[in-house]
Design an enzyme around this catalytic site. Structure first.
Site, PDB file in Angstrom:
ATOM      1  N   TYR A 150       0.402  -1.111   0.367  1.00  0.00           N
ATOM      2  CA  TYR A 150       0.707   0.104   0.255  1.00  0.00           C
ATOM      3  C   TYR A 150       0.703   0.788   0.526  1.00  0.00           C
ATOM      4  O   TYR A 150       0.299   1.813  -0.886  1.00  0.00           O
ATOM      5  CB  TYR A 150      -0.756   0.098   0.960  1.00  0.00           C
ATOM      6  CG  TYR A 150      -1.528   1.673   1.687  1.00  0.00           C
ATOM      7  CD1 TYR A 150      -2.782   2.034   0.905  1.00  0.00           C
ATOM      8  CD2 TYR A 150      -0.992   2.363   2.755  1.00  0.00           C
ATOM      9  CE1 TYR A 150      -3.404   2.881   0.505  1.00  0.00           C
ATOM     10  CE2 TYR A 150      -2.167   3.352   2.495  1.00  0.00           C
ATOM     11  CZ  TYR A 150      -2.662   4.134   2.284  1.00  0.00           C
ATOM     12  OH  TYR A 150      -3.304   5.051   2.201  1.00  0.00           O
TER      13      TYR A 150
HETATM   14  P1  NAD Z   1     -11.775   5.159   2.313  1.00  0.00           P
HETATM   15  O1  NAD Z   1     -12.291   3.476   2.125  1.00  0.00           O
HETATM   16  O2  NAD Z   1     -12.610   5.419   2.746  1.00  0.00           O
HETATM   17  O3  NAD Z   1     -12.330   6.150   1.261  1.00  0.00           O
HETATM   18  C1  NAD Z   1     -11.780   5.809   0.055  1.00  0.00           C
HETATM   19  C2  NAD Z   1     -13.109   6.692  -1.546  1.00  0.00           C
HETATM   20  O4  NAD Z   1     -12.448   6.518  -2.652  1.00  0.00           O
HETATM   21  C3  NAD Z   1     -13.786   5.108  -0.589  1.00  0.00           C
HETATM   22  O5  NAD Z   1     -15.571   5.202  -0.363  1.00  0.00           O
HETATM   23  C4  NAD Z   1     -13.892   4.292  -2.262  1.00  0.00           C
HETATM   24  O6  NAD Z   1     -14.917   3.717  -2.820  1.00  0.00           O
HETATM   25  C5  NAD Z   1     -13.219   5.110  -3.499  1.00  0.00           C
HETATM   26  N1  NAD Z   1     -12.544   4.760  -4.317  1.00  0.00           N
HETATM   27  C6  NAD Z   1     -11.663   4.211  -4.481  1.00  0.00           C
HETATM   28  N2  NAD Z   1     -11.339   3.583  -5.649  1.00  0.00           N
HETATM   29  C7  NAD Z   1     -12.268   4.541  -6.866  1.00  0.00           C
HETATM   30  C8  NAD Z   1     -11.731   4.853  -7.974  1.00  0.00           C
HETATM   31  N3  NAD Z   1     -11.027   3.808  -9.042  1.00  0.00           N
HETATM   32  N4  NAD Z   1     -13.166   5.847  -8.953  1.00  0.00           N
HETATM   33  C9  NAD Z   1     -13.686   6.618  -7.694  1.00  0.00           C
HETATM   34  N5  NAD Z   1     -13.571   6.363  -6.274  1.00  0.00           N
HETATM   35  C10 NAD Z   1     -12.984   5.136  -5.966  1.00  0.00           C
HETATM   36  O7  NAD Z   1     -11.166   5.947   2.921  1.00  0.00           O
HETATM   37  P2  NAD Z   1     -10.216   7.127   3.966  1.00  0.00           P
HETATM   38  O8  NAD Z   1      -9.541   6.393   4.955  1.00  0.00           O
HETATM   39  O9  NAD Z   1     -11.290   7.793   3.531  1.00  0.00           O
HETATM   40  O10 NAD Z   1      -9.075   7.311   3.143  1.00  0.00           O
HETATM   41  C11 NAD Z   1      -9.347   8.480   2.265  1.00  0.00           C
HETATM   42  C12 NAD Z   1      -7.556   9.066   1.440  1.00  0.00           C
HETATM   43  O11 NAD Z   1      -6.542   9.425   2.666  1.00  0.00           O
HETATM   44  C13 NAD Z   1      -7.045   7.500   0.788  1.00  0.00           C
HETATM   45  O12 NAD Z   1      -6.095   8.251  -0.567  1.00  0.00           O
HETATM   46  C14 NAD Z   1      -5.740   7.308   2.051  1.00  0.00           C
HETATM   47  O13 NAD Z   1      -4.955   6.483   1.180  1.00  0.00           O
HETATM   48  C15 NAD Z   1      -6.156   8.473   2.659  1.00  0.00           C
HETATM   49  N6  NAD Z   1      -4.914   8.148   3.736  1.00  0.00           N
HETATM   50  C16 NAD Z   1      -6.574   8.007   4.892  1.00  0.00           C
HETATM   51  C17 NAD Z   1      -5.661   7.809   5.758  1.00  0.00           C
HETATM   52  C18 NAD Z   1      -6.644   7.176   7.211  1.00  0.00           C
HETATM   53  O14 NAD Z   1      -6.162   7.197   8.274  1.00  0.00           O
HETATM   54  N7  NAD Z   1      -7.443   6.632   6.860  1.00  0.00           N
HETATM   55  C19 NAD Z   1      -4.398   8.237   6.735  1.00  0.00           C
HETATM   56  C20 NAD Z   1      -3.524   8.405   5.767  1.00  0.00           C
HETATM   57  C21 NAD Z   1      -3.395   7.957   4.305  1.00  0.00           C
HETATM   58  C1  UGA Z   2      -3.612   3.949   8.677  1.00  0.00           C
HETATM   59  C2  UGA Z   2      -4.487   3.789   7.823  1.00  0.00           C
HETATM   60  O1  UGA Z   2      -5.563   2.498   8.101  1.00  0.00           O
HETATM   61  C3  UGA Z   2      -4.358   3.840   6.448  1.00  0.00           C
HETATM   62  O2  UGA Z   2      -4.985   3.556   5.381  1.00  0.00           O
HETATM   63  C4  UGA Z   2      -2.708   4.262   6.284  1.00  0.00           C
HETATM   64  O3  UGA Z   2      -2.501   4.921   4.640  1.00  0.00           O
HETATM   65  C5  UGA Z   2      -1.459   4.961   6.918  1.00  0.00           C
HETATM   66  O4  UGA Z   2      -2.840   4.885   8.763  1.00  0.00           O
HETATM   67  C6  UGA Z   2      -0.711   6.213   7.326  1.00  0.00           C
HETATM   68  O5  UGA Z   2      -0.926   6.592   8.326  1.00  0.00           O
HETATM   69  O6  UGA Z   2      -0.817   6.202   6.375  1.00  0.00           O
HETATM   70  P1  UGA Z   2      -2.737   2.261  10.166  1.00  0.00           P
HETATM   71  O7  UGA Z   2      -1.706   3.044  11.621  1.00  0.00           O
HETATM   72  O8  UGA Z   2      -1.984   1.130  10.917  1.00  0.00           O
HETATM   73  O9  UGA Z   2      -3.357   2.428   8.624  1.00  0.00           O
HETATM   74  O10 UGA Z   2      -4.241   2.428  11.147  1.00  0.00           O
HETATM   75  P2  UGA Z   2      -4.433   1.960  12.272  1.00  0.00           P
HETATM   76  O11 UGA Z   2      -5.822   0.432  11.275  1.00  0.00           O
HETATM   77  O12 UGA Z   2      -5.625   2.355  13.038  1.00  0.00           O
HETATM   78  O13 UGA Z   2      -3.638   1.105  13.185  1.00  0.00           O
HETATM   79  C7  UGA Z   2      -3.153   1.627  14.287  1.00  0.00           C
HETATM   80  C8  UGA Z   2      -2.557   0.556  15.161  1.00  0.00           C
HETATM   81  O14 UGA Z   2      -3.169  -0.204  15.816  1.00  0.00           O
HETATM   82  C9  UGA Z   2      -1.733  -0.488  14.359  1.00  0.00           C
HETATM   83  O15 UGA Z   2      -0.249  -0.615  14.386  1.00  0.00           O
HETATM   84  C10 UGA Z   2      -2.617  -1.543  14.075  1.00  0.00           C
HETATM   85  O16 UGA Z   2      -1.447  -3.033  13.260  1.00  0.00           O
HETATM   86  C11 UGA Z   2      -2.913  -1.920  14.981  1.00  0.00           C
HETATM   87  N1  UGA Z   2      -4.051  -2.656  15.213  1.00  0.00           N
HETATM   88  C12 UGA Z   2      -4.961  -2.692  13.963  1.00  0.00           C
HETATM   89  C13 UGA Z   2      -4.538  -3.583  16.052  1.00  0.00           C
HETATM   90  O17 UGA Z   2      -3.197  -3.907  16.739  1.00  0.00           O
HETATM   91  N2  UGA Z   2      -5.265  -4.094  16.070  1.00  0.00           N
HETATM   92  C14 UGA Z   2      -6.636  -3.457  14.925  1.00  0.00           C
HETATM   93  O18 UGA Z   2      -8.178  -4.250  15.060  1.00  0.00           O
HETATM   94  C15 UGA Z   2      -6.289  -2.574  14.165  1.00  0.00           C
END
Ligand code: NAD
Ligand code: UGA
Length: 318
Positions: A150
């Protein structure tokens, strides 16, 4: 101002769209409702946006949709659509990551280059690009070395942004979001699972010893930085990447202790093996975002967990 938001029905996208509408912008939201988690959660996330006259939701895949008509009159594109999740990105599923994080990003950049080269293009990047960083807090100058497939695809997306800026002068800005939490959080993410288990009496499963740490960032702060990236002066902003952390670096074990206080109950815990693709620690140096975007995170762990727990109770467990 008219904006296009990709990934509009996702966790962060829906919050961003609401904030844009609330400040009076016209918003075209694009989302193909991938099946990574239940469609009903995404539908509920954008349900109330229908009340705004300036809101339009287009259900389509970024890899197939006819983009030029969607870009007409748009001043800012917020590109959040992606296949998220670090731990699920191995094996056959990698194909989806390539399609939605690399191919879709390149296709969007080509369309912007041809039909809307003056727009500001804000990209949702990720802290996962750093991998196991050599120093904390980690600044944008540290060489990214992702440890998950990823992370590799998010870094490729960011590099594509940089390439189209350098070669075609597109006004791209990449934001490296650090583990985002709050109402609407995806069901595969830690806090969503932890809160749900705590409220229903299920066991919380922890990957590893729970001493791994994250710079947890409240979704409202993420929205604040994302809006600022669209407005900040071009000089020092376009062509750049910015860390967006929340200043809430904590271990998973410490979060669980806070959660027990917030929910008023001590859930059962089960420790399992570390999952490949997980980094040990993250902590953002946000000085660049502070000085150039005016970013200042404002929501701490207790308030953020309370807000997420209320949402899980009212929406997910109803
Ligand atoms: P999410 O999965 O809730 O939202 C992403 C949305 O994009 C989904 O609703 C999905 O249906 C849509 N999508 C995916 N592929 C598509 C395509 N080809 N065409 C149209 N729509 C499409 O995820 P999120 O947590 O809201 O993340 C949003 C963005 O932020 C992502 O780019 C993710 O990589 C980034 N991000 C998220 C986190 C986090 O902690 N949530 C951290 C770092 C980066
Ligand atoms: C999150 C998002 O899921 C990614 O899409 C994103 O890109 C990433 O942040 C980011 O910062 O770039 P992550 O840090 O793994 O990834 O977030 P969580 O899924 O909330 O996990 C946080 C911590 O909890 C991790 O260490 C994970 O191993 C732990 N965890 C998660 C557990 O111990 N149990 C679980 O059921 C889920």
């Amino acid at each position: 101002m008219k904006c296009l938001v990709t990934g509009a029905a996702g966790f962060i996208g829906a919050h961003l769209c609401r904030a844009l509408l609330e400040r009076g912008d016209e918003v075209v939201g694009l989302d193909c409702f991938t099946d990574y988690y239940p469609r009903a959660i995404k539908e509920r996330a954008v349900a109330d946006l229908r009340d705004w006259a300036d809101w339009r939701l287009v259900e389509a895949d970024l890899n197939q949709v006819d983009l030029p008509p969607l870009l007409g009159g748009v001043e800012v594109v917020f590109h959040l659509a992606a296949q998220p999740g670090v731990r699920a990105s191995w094996g056959q599923r990698f194909e989806t990551y390539v399609d939605n994080n690399i191919r879709a990003t390149q296709r969007l950049l080509e369309a912007v280059k041809e039909f809307a080269s003056g727009v500001r293009l804000v990209f949702a990047g990720s802290s996962s690009v750093y991998g196991n960083a050599p120093e904390f807090p980690t600044s944008e100058d540290v060489c990214p070395r992702p440890v998950s497939p990823y992370g590799v695809t998010k870094l490729a997306g960011e590099h594509l942004m940089g390439l189209y800026h350098a070669n075609f002068a597109l006004k791209t800005v990449s934001l490296r979001y650090f583990t985002v939490f709050g109402p609407g959080q995806r069901p595969d993410m830690a806090f969503h699972r932890f809160i749900k288990a705590a409220l229903t009496g299920d066991t919380i499963r922890i990957f590893g010893d729970g001493r791994q740490s994250r710079d947890f960032t409240y979704v409202g702060d993420i929205v604040q930085a994302t809006l600022a990236a669209a407005k900040a002066p071009e000089e020092g902003t376009v062509g750049q990447a910015f860390n967006v952390g929340g200043g809430n670096r904590m271990t998973v074990n410490d979060v669980l202790a806070v959660l027990a206080e917030v929910i008023g109950r001590r859930p059962r815990l089960e420790y399992q093996g570390v999952v490949k693709g997980d980094v040990r620690d993250t902590e953002a140096d946000i000085s660049r975002a502070r000085s150039r975007l005016g970013y200042s995170p404002g929501t701490g762990m207790v308030d953020g967990l309370r807000a997420e727990a209320a949402w899980i109770e009212d929406v997910i467990l109803k």
